[in-house]
Design a protein around this motif. Structure first.
Motif, PDB file in Angstrom:
ATOM      1  N   MET A 166      41.602  33.869  42.553  1.00 31.03           N
ATOM      2  CA  MET A 166      40.549  34.551  41.807  1.00 31.03           C
ATOM      3  C   MET A 166      39.217  33.952  42.232  1.00 31.03           C
ATOM      4  N   PHE A 167      38.158  34.732  42.141  1.00 34.14           N
ATOM      5  CA  PHE A 167      36.827  34.255  42.486  1.00 34.14           C
ATOM      6  C   PHE A 167      36.147  33.837  41.198  1.00 34.14           C
ATOM      7  N   GLY A 168      35.856  32.540  41.046  1.00 36.16           N
ATOM      8  CA  GLY A 168      35.359  32.002  39.789  1.00 36.16           C
ATOM      9  C   GLY A 168      33.879  31.681  39.780  1.00 36.16           C
ATOM     10  N   SER A 169      33.342  31.619  38.579  1.00 31.98           N
ATOM     11  CA  SER A 169      31.934  31.332  38.347  1.00 31.98           C
ATOM     12  C   SER A 169      31.732  29.866  38.009  1.00 31.98           C
TER      13      SER A 169
ATOM     14  N   THR B  20      35.913  34.605  35.619  1.00 34.00           N
ATOM     15  CA  THR B  20      36.162  34.947  37.013  1.00 34.00           C
ATOM     16  C   THR B  20      35.917  36.436  37.190  1.00 34.00           C
ATOM     17  N   GLU B  21      35.762  36.848  38.414  1.00 37.19           N
ATOM     18  CA  GLU B  21      35.670  38.282  38.703  1.00 37.19           C
ATOM     19  C   GLU B  21      37.000  38.919  38.340  1.00 37.19           C
ATOM     20  N   PRO B  22      37.009  40.135  37.822  1.00 36.97           N
ATOM     21  CA  PRO B  22      38.291  40.769  37.468  1.00 36.97           C
ATOM     22  C   PRO B  22      39.166  40.989  38.704  1.00 36.97           C
ATOM     23  N   ASP B  23      40.467  40.780  38.533  1.00 38.43           N
ATOM     24  CA  ASP B  23      41.376  41.084  39.620  1.00 38.43           C
ATOM     25  C   ASP B  23      41.716  42.569  39.584  1.00 38.43           C
TER      26      ASP B  23
ATOM     27  N   GLY C 182      42.331  43.870  36.228  1.00 43.88           N
ATOM     28  CA  GLY C 182      41.299  43.620  35.242  1.00 43.88           C
ATOM     29  C   GLY C 182      41.412  42.263  34.568  1.00 43.88           C
ATOM     30  N   TRP C 183      42.368  41.412  35.008  1.00 40.71           N
ATOM     31  CA  TRP C 183      42.575  40.112  34.397  1.00 40.71           C
ATOM     32  C   TRP C 183      41.458  39.171  34.814  1.00 40.71           C
ATOM     33  N   MET C 184      40.933  38.418  33.854  1.00 41.47           N
ATOM     34  CA  MET C 184      39.863  37.461  34.116  1.00 41.47           C
ATOM     35  C   MET C 184      40.199  36.149  33.425  1.00 41.47           C
ATOM     36  N   ALA C 185      39.587  35.064  33.882  1.00 42.91           N
ATOM     37  CA  ALA C 185      39.800  33.759  33.266  1.00 42.91           C
ATOM     38  C   ALA C 185      38.471  33.032  33.167  1.00 42.91           C
TER      39      ALA C 185
ATOM     40  N   ALA D 171      52.799  35.687  39.687  1.00 41.29           N
ATOM     41  CA  ALA D 171      51.407  35.225  39.747  1.00 41.29           C
ATOM     42  C   ALA D 171      51.181  33.978  38.893  1.00 41.29           C
ATOM     43  N   HIS D 172      52.129  33.663  38.000  1.00 36.24           N
ATOM     44  CA  HIS D 172      51.974  32.518  37.118  1.00 36.24           C
ATOM     45  C   HIS D 172      52.816  31.327  37.547  1.00 36.24           C
ATOM     46  N   SER D 173      53.468  31.426  38.685  1.00 38.19           N
ATOM     47  CA  SER D 173      54.360  30.373  39.157  1.00 38.19           C
ATOM     48  C   SER D 173      53.599  29.084  39.465  1.00 38.19           C
TER      49      SER D 173
END
Length: 131
Positions: free
Chosen positions: A38-41, A48-51, A54-57, A94-96
């Motif tokens: 993910m591309f983070g701020s 982060t930018e939405p994937d 649309g998931w963001m963190a 994706a959560h591994s």
């Protein structure tokens, strides 16, 4: 339990933050691996930018806009918010955490203490690494 030391929430967050910083990269990952990043701020109040789903963190505050591993972002949000998680979410590829065995073990121990019904079993880990 598997004998792993149980980290409290703050220690687990610190471990996740350290690994996020260590894994962060300025250059975009190869296209074949892009789904794992993910591309983070830089601002901890930014996301982060939405994937593609649309998931963001929330991105760690010490990181400039960088590529960061999606799985570490996911687990950091789960721990930091005290959120609940399902076995299905844990098994999602994706959560591994297979790439970070020390964090995976710490997460197993943490989840076993917080909700014994949602511990990462070998079958869940195996499932998440096979997809």
């Amino acid at each position: 339990m598997d004998g792993s030391p149980v980290l409290d929430r703050d220690a687990l967050l610190a471990l996740l933050d350290r690994m996020l910083r260590a894994e962060a990269r300025a250059d975009a990952p190869p296209q074949a691996e892009r789904d794992d990043w993910m591309f983070g701020s830089i601002d901890s109040t930014e996301f982060t930018e939405p994937d593609e789903h649309g998931w963001m963190a929330i991105a760690p505050s010490s990181l400039p806009r960088m590529w960061i591993p999606r799985a570490l972002c996911f687990w950091r949000v789960v721990v930091s918010t005290g959120g609940t998680i399902t076995l299905e979410q844990m098994a999602h590829p994706a959560h591994s955490l297979a790439r970070w065995p020390a964090i995976e073990q710490a997460m197993r121990a943490y989840l076993a203490m917080s909700d014994p019904d949602l511990t990462l079993t070998d079958s869940v880990v195996e499932s998440s690494t096979l997809h």
